[in-house]
Scaffold this motif. Sequence first.
Motif, PDB file in Angstrom:
ATOM      1  N   GLU A 196     -12.249  12.089   0.498  1.00 49.50           N
ATOM      2  CA  GLU A 196     -11.945  13.252   1.323  1.00 49.50           C
ATOM      3  C   GLU A 196     -12.658  14.482   0.778  1.00 49.50           C
ATOM      4  O   GLU A 196     -12.433  14.884  -0.349  1.00 49.50           O
ATOM      5  CB  GLU A 196     -10.439  13.501   1.347  1.00 49.50           C
ATOM      6  CG  GLU A 196      -9.672  12.404   2.036  1.00 49.50           C
ATOM      7  CD  GLU A 196      -8.190  12.712   2.107  1.00 49.50           C
ATOM      8  OE1 GLU A 196      -7.835  13.905   2.181  1.00 49.50           O
ATOM      9  OE2 GLU A 196      -7.417  11.771   2.085  1.00 49.50           O
TER      10      GLU A 196
ATOM     11  N   GLU B  54       0.851  -1.191   0.000  1.00 46.66           N
ATOM     12  CA  GLU B  54       0.000   0.000   0.000  1.00 46.66           C
ATOM     13  C   GLU B  54       0.883   1.236   0.000  1.00 46.66           C
ATOM     14  O   GLU B  54       1.788   1.361   0.818  1.00 46.66           O
ATOM     15  CB  GLU B  54      -0.898   0.010   1.232  1.00 46.66           C
ATOM     16  CG  GLU B  54      -1.809   1.211   1.291  1.00 46.66           C
ATOM     17  CD  GLU B  54      -2.722   1.218   2.509  1.00 46.66           C
ATOM     18  OE1 GLU B  54      -3.179   2.294   2.888  1.00 46.66           O
ATOM     19  OE2 GLU B  54      -2.962   0.140   3.069  1.00 46.66           O
ATOM     20  N   ILE B  55       0.628   2.140  -0.934  1.00 49.87           N
ATOM     21  CA  ILE B  55       1.321   3.426  -0.969  1.00 49.87           C
ATOM     22  C   ILE B  55       0.277   4.520  -1.146  1.00 49.87           C
ATOM     23  O   ILE B  55      -0.861   4.247  -1.504  1.00 49.87           O
ATOM     24  CB  ILE B  55       2.389   3.495  -2.086  1.00 49.87           C
ATOM     25  CG1 ILE B  55       1.749   3.376  -3.473  1.00 49.87           C
ATOM     26  CG2 ILE B  55       3.453   2.428  -1.904  1.00 49.87           C
ATOM     27  CD1 ILE B  55       2.719   3.643  -4.598  1.00 49.87           C
ATOM     28  N   THR B  56       0.667   5.735  -0.902  1.00 50.23           N
ATOM     29  CA  THR B  56      -0.251   6.853  -1.080  1.00 50.23           C
ATOM     30  C   THR B  56       0.083   7.579  -2.380  1.00 50.23           C
ATOM     31  O   THR B  56       1.175   7.432  -2.925  1.00 50.23           O
ATOM     32  CB  THR B  56      -0.172   7.842   0.102  1.00 50.23           C
ATOM     33  OG1 THR B  56       1.162   8.329   0.204  1.00 50.23           O
ATOM     34  CG2 THR B  56      -0.593   7.174   1.393  1.00 50.23           C
ATOM     35  N   ALA B  57      -0.871   8.343  -2.862  1.00 54.34           N
ATOM     36  CA  ALA B  57      -0.673   9.106  -4.087  1.00 54.34           C
ATOM     37  C   ALA B  57      -1.433  10.420  -3.994  1.00 54.34           C
ATOM     38  O   ALA B  57      -2.520  10.478  -3.441  1.00 54.34           O
ATOM     39  CB  ALA B  57      -1.154   8.310  -5.299  1.00 54.34           C
ATOM     40  N   LYS B  58      -0.841  11.458  -4.522  1.00 59.61           N
ATOM     41  CA  LYS B  58      -1.480  12.775  -4.596  1.00 59.61           C
ATOM     42  C   LYS B  58      -2.170  12.876  -5.952  1.00 59.61           C
ATOM     43  O   LYS B  58      -1.594  12.536  -6.984  1.00 59.61           O
ATOM     44  CB  LYS B  58      -0.414  13.868  -4.463  1.00 59.61           C
ATOM     45  CG  LYS B  58      -0.944  15.267  -4.574  1.00 59.61           C
ATOM     46  CD  LYS B  58       0.208  16.264  -4.466  1.00 59.61           C
ATOM     47  CE  LYS B  58      -0.276  17.680  -4.638  1.00 59.61           C
ATOM     48  NZ  LYS B  58       0.852  18.636  -4.578  1.00 59.61           N
TER      49      LYS B  58
ATOM     50  N   LEU C  89       2.830   9.427  -7.056  1.00 58.00           N
ATOM     51  CA  LEU C  89       3.009   8.384  -6.049  1.00 58.00           C
ATOM     52  C   LEU C  89       3.987   8.822  -4.971  1.00 58.00           C
ATOM     53  O   LEU C  89       4.939   9.560  -5.235  1.00 58.00           O
ATOM     54  CB  LEU C  89       3.521   7.103  -6.712  1.00 58.00           C
ATOM     55  CG  LEU C  89       2.654   6.542  -7.837  1.00 58.00           C
ATOM     56  CD1 LEU C  89       3.319   5.321  -8.447  1.00 58.00           C
ATOM     57  CD2 LEU C  89       1.268   6.203  -7.330  1.00 58.00           C
ATOM     58  N   SER C  90       3.779   8.337  -3.746  1.00 54.65           N
ATOM     59  CA  SER C  90       4.661   8.678  -2.635  1.00 54.65           C
ATOM     60  C   SER C  90       5.984   7.921  -2.706  1.00 54.65           C
ATOM     61  O   SER C  90       6.949   8.293  -2.046  1.00 54.65           O
ATOM     62  CB  SER C  90       3.970   8.380  -1.304  1.00 54.65           C
ATOM     63  OG  SER C  90       3.682   6.990  -1.205  1.00 54.65           O
TER      64      SER C  90
ATOM     65  N   ASN D 275     -12.452  15.267   7.874  1.00 54.52           N
ATOM     66  CA  ASN D 275     -11.604  14.113   8.136  1.00 54.52           C
ATOM     67  C   ASN D 275     -11.110  14.098   9.572  1.00 54.52           C
ATOM     68  O   ASN D 275     -10.956  13.034  10.166  1.00 54.52           O
ATOM     69  CB  ASN D 275     -10.420  14.088   7.170  1.00 54.52           C
ATOM     70  CG  ASN D 275     -10.873  13.762   5.764  1.00 54.52           C
ATOM     71  OD1 ASN D 275     -11.876  13.097   5.572  1.00 54.52           O
ATOM     72  ND2 ASN D 275     -10.139  14.238   4.787  1.00 54.52           N
TER      73      ASN D 275
END
Length: 67
Positions: free
Chosen positions: A37, A3-7, A16-17, A43
Amino acid sequence: MTEITAKILDSTHLELSQPLFFHQGNIISIFIPDVVEKNVEENLWIEASKNHFLAAYDEGDAIYDKL
């Protein structure tokens, strides 16, 4: 699974982070949570409610734990 985060940059591009180590042209799946969000303040309320939900109950209220 990783699992990674992305803007979100725009409706078709993500930043991608961290890098993905796949060959160009490979296909990946992206899972988007149902809760999108809306704003930071909302949040914060959601996160606070998750963190403090169980604090509203006394240990004596856990009648189902005694089965």
